[in-house]
Motif scaffolding. Structure first.
Motif, PDB file in Angstrom:
ATOM      1  N   GLN A  35     -43.657  -5.268 -71.765  1.00  0.00           N
ATOM      2  CA  GLN A  35     -44.073  -3.893 -72.687  1.00  0.00           C
ATOM      3  C   GLN A  35     -42.773  -3.865 -73.831  1.00  0.00           C
ATOM      4  OE1 GLN A  35     -44.977  -0.953 -70.381  1.00  0.00           O
ATOM      5  NE2 GLN A  35     -46.894  -0.929 -71.341  1.00  0.00           N
ATOM      6  N   ARG A  36     -42.026  -3.566 -75.273  1.00  0.00           N
ATOM      7  CA  ARG A  36     -40.872  -3.629 -76.031  1.00  0.00           C
ATOM      8  C   ARG A  36     -41.174  -2.001 -75.924  1.00  0.00           C
ATOM      9  NH1 ARG A  36     -40.108  -6.444 -81.138  1.00  0.00           N
ATOM     10  NH2 ARG A  36     -40.368  -8.499 -79.703  1.00  0.00           N
ATOM     11  N   ARG A  37     -40.178  -1.524 -75.077  1.00  0.00           N
ATOM     12  CA  ARG A  37     -39.399  -0.153 -75.729  1.00  0.00           C
ATOM     13  C   ARG A  37     -39.454   1.034 -77.096  1.00  0.00           C
ATOM     14  NH1 ARG A  37     -38.705   2.440 -70.990  1.00  0.00           N
ATOM     15  NH2 ARG A  37     -37.238   4.146 -71.692  1.00  0.00           N
ATOM     16  N   VAL A  38     -39.877   1.871 -76.757  1.00  0.00           N
ATOM     17  CA  VAL A  38     -39.550   2.187 -78.255  1.00  0.00           C
ATOM     18  C   VAL A  38     -38.312   2.445 -78.612  1.00  0.00           C
ATOM     19  CG1 VAL A  38     -42.221   3.112 -78.272  1.00  0.00           C
ATOM     20  CG2 VAL A  38     -40.266   4.712 -77.350  1.00  0.00           C
ATOM     21  N   ALA A  39     -37.651   2.065 -80.158  1.00  0.00           N
ATOM     22  CA  ALA A  39     -36.891   2.452 -79.979  1.00  0.00           C
ATOM     23  C   ALA A  39     -35.781   3.980 -80.052  1.00  0.00           C
ATOM     24  CB  ALA A  39     -35.927   2.151 -81.579  1.00  0.00           C
ATOM     25  N   ALA A  40     -36.721   5.097 -79.610  1.00  0.00           N
ATOM     26  CA  ALA A  40     -36.266   6.127 -79.372  1.00  0.00           C
ATOM     27  C   ALA A  40     -35.878   6.747 -78.573  1.00  0.00           C
ATOM     28  CB  ALA A  40     -37.668   7.502 -79.967  1.00  0.00           C
ATOM     29  N   THR A  48     -37.369  -5.422 -74.273  1.00  0.00           N
ATOM     30  CA  THR A  48     -38.680  -5.982 -73.377  1.00  0.00           C
ATOM     31  C   THR A  48     -38.456  -5.954 -72.748  1.00  0.00           C
ATOM     32  OG1 THR A  48     -38.869  -7.534 -75.307  1.00  0.00           O
ATOM     33  CG2 THR A  48     -39.992  -7.409 -73.771  1.00  0.00           C
ATOM     34  N   VAL A  49     -39.507  -5.310 -71.046  1.00  0.00           N
ATOM     35  CA  VAL A  49     -39.511  -4.518 -69.454  1.00  0.00           C
ATOM     36  C   VAL A  49     -40.501  -4.829 -69.236  1.00  0.00           C
ATOM     37  CG1 VAL A  49     -37.681  -2.276 -70.667  1.00  0.00           C
ATOM     38  CG2 VAL A  49     -39.522  -2.254 -69.802  1.00  0.00           C
ATOM     39  N   MET A 207     -34.741  -8.024 -77.205  1.00  0.00           N
ATOM     40  CA  MET A 207     -33.766  -7.992 -76.274  1.00  0.00           C
ATOM     41  C   MET A 207     -34.465  -7.768 -74.423  1.00  0.00           C
ATOM     42  SD  MET A 207     -31.250  -5.358 -78.733  1.00  0.00           S
ATOM     43  CE  MET A 207     -32.974  -4.042 -78.510  1.00  0.00           C
ATOM     44  N   LEU A 208     -33.817  -8.737 -74.178  1.00  0.00           N
ATOM     45  CA  LEU A 208     -34.143  -8.494 -72.283  1.00  0.00           C
ATOM     46  C   LEU A 208     -32.534  -7.883 -71.925  1.00  0.00           C
ATOM     47  CD1 LEU A 208     -35.364 -12.265 -71.879  1.00  0.00           C
ATOM     48  CD2 LEU A 208     -36.968  -9.269 -71.447  1.00  0.00           C
ATOM     49  N   MET A 209     -32.855  -6.918 -70.627  1.00  0.00           N
ATOM     50  CA  MET A 209     -31.672  -6.274 -69.851  1.00  0.00           C
ATOM     51  C   MET A 209     -31.581  -7.647 -68.096  1.00  0.00           C
ATOM     52  SD  MET A 209     -32.284  -2.405 -69.178  1.00  0.00           S
ATOM     53  CE  MET A 209     -34.023  -2.727 -69.213  1.00  0.00           C
ATOM     54  N   TRP A 213     -34.147 -10.660 -67.202  1.00  0.00           N
ATOM     55  CA  TRP A 213     -33.602 -12.017 -68.070  1.00  0.00           C
ATOM     56  C   TRP A 213     -33.765 -12.667 -66.676  1.00  0.00           C
ATOM     57  CZ3 TRP A 213     -31.290 -12.962 -73.199  1.00  0.00           C
ATOM     58  CH2 TRP A 213     -31.331 -14.561 -73.141  1.00  0.00           C
ATOM     59  N   PHE A 214     -33.241 -12.074 -65.665  1.00  0.00           N
ATOM     60  CA  PHE A 214     -32.417 -13.386 -64.615  1.00  0.00           C
ATOM     61  C   PHE A 214     -33.984 -12.784 -63.949  1.00  0.00           C
ATOM     62  CE2 PHE A 214     -32.009 -12.935 -59.714  1.00  0.00           C
ATOM     63  CZ  PHE A 214     -31.006 -13.830 -59.220  1.00  0.00           C
ATOM     64  N   LEU A 215     -34.856 -12.181 -63.560  1.00  0.00           N
ATOM     65  CA  LEU A 215     -36.372 -11.735 -63.150  1.00  0.00           C
ATOM     66  C   LEU A 215     -37.434 -13.195 -63.669  1.00  0.00           C
ATOM     67  CD1 LEU A 215     -36.295  -8.484 -61.779  1.00  0.00           C
ATOM     68  CD2 LEU A 215     -35.962 -10.630 -60.200  1.00  0.00           C
ATOM     69  N   LEU A 216     -37.440 -12.822 -64.743  1.00  0.00           N
ATOM     70  CA  LEU A 216     -38.545 -13.755 -65.681  1.00  0.00           C
ATOM     71  C   LEU A 216     -37.965 -15.346 -65.070  1.00  0.00           C
ATOM     72  CD1 LEU A 216     -38.288 -11.952 -69.170  1.00  0.00           C
ATOM     73  CD2 LEU A 216     -39.978 -12.456 -67.716  1.00  0.00           C
ATOM     74  N   ASP A 217     -36.893 -15.195 -65.515  1.00  0.00           N
ATOM     75  CA  ASP A 217     -36.325 -17.048 -64.355  1.00  0.00           C
ATOM     76  C   ASP A 217     -36.821 -17.733 -63.239  1.00  0.00           C
ATOM     77  OD1 ASP A 217     -34.743 -18.932 -65.914  1.00  0.00           O
ATOM     78  OD2 ASP A 217     -33.188 -18.853 -64.104  1.00  0.00           O
TER      79      ASP A 217
END
Length: 254
Positions: A35-40, A48-49, A207-209, A213-217
């Motif tokens: 999910q892509r979190r809202v900018a607010a 993206t989380v 954008m990934l934290m 990123w690490f866990l997706l890899d």
């Protein structure tokens, strides 16, 4: 030369959080729900989380109907107290339902396959009018801890004003259920192959934290959901550090 940024004398105490890597098998490989979190949002805006969030005090309610590994076993895997472990598992189930509509629960020996009868309860959980324990008791449901697997533990760097001690879980999408994006916290939701999600970040489309990123890899190593769920690996706490180099600050993962 790279130097670590100064850690504050009194870092903000991290809040316990639970995050779920929701998986499904496809012909192309294992997909994960993102999910892509809202900018607010105050934390991880626009990122993206995986579904997840902070532990609610009521998540530690010992009256929750529970099936699967007991809280003490989760405490041993995550290196925390039994009440915290109970709260983490309950938060994982609650947040997954709130943010994706996927409910890791059942009645008797049957898993929930259709969550539409619980749409009203989902809204009540989001508004905090209803606790997870109250929801399960009212609907005659049991939390299915056996559908979750402990996977990782990441701690926000000390320099951050909002800090989380986040435990990550794996779970397979239950048969018959559908994940949706009906949450005010996300502007979009979708299933993706981990490699595609990383490619989007590398191309600047998302954008990934660092933990994401690490866990997706890591997920790229598993050709099926069953093989990922079968893994039993040590869960060690990882805390990235912030490094300043000239006018730029980057995050380094140990």
């Amino acid at each position: 030369m790279s130097l670590p940024t100064d850690a504050p004398a009194h870092p903000v105490a991290p809040r316990d959080a639970a995050t779920v890597l929701l998986l499904r098998d496809t012909d192309a490989g294992v997909e994960v729900f993102l999910q892509r979190r809202v900018a607010a949002m105050a934390f991880a805006a626009g990122m993206t989380v995986f579904p997840g969030g902070g532990v609610d005090q009521r998540d530690a309610d010992a009256s929750v109907s529970w099936e699967g590994p007991p809280p003490q076993e989760w405490a041993d895997r995550f290196g925390c107290s039994e009440p915290v472990a109970r709260a983490l598992v309950c938060a994982a189930v609650r947040e997954t339902f709130e943010e994706s509509g996927v409910l890791l629960a059942g009645s008797g020996t049957e898993l929930v396959t259709d969550t539409s009868p619980y749409d009203g309860a989902r809204a009540e959980l989001v508004s905090r009018e209803l606790s997870l324990a109250g929801f399960l008791a009212r609907e005659g449901l049991t939390l299915r801890a056996d559908l979750l697997r402990p996977w990782a533990n990441w701690l926000t760097p000390e320099q951050e004003p909002r800090r989380y001690d986040a435990r990550f879980f794996l779970a397979a999408l239950p048969e018959g259920q559908q994940a949706d994006g009906r949450t005010t916290e996300a502007e979009s939701s979708d299933w993706q192959l981990p490699a595609d999600a990383i490619a989007d970040a590398e191309a600047g489309r998302s954008m990934l934290m660092p933990p994401t990123w690490f866990l997706l890899d890591e997920l790229n190593a598993y050709p099926s959901v069953a093989e990922a769920l079968a893994v039993r690996k040590p869960v060690e706490k990882v805390m990235p550090r912030m490094v300043v180099e000239g006018d730029e600050v980057r995050v380094e993962v140990p």
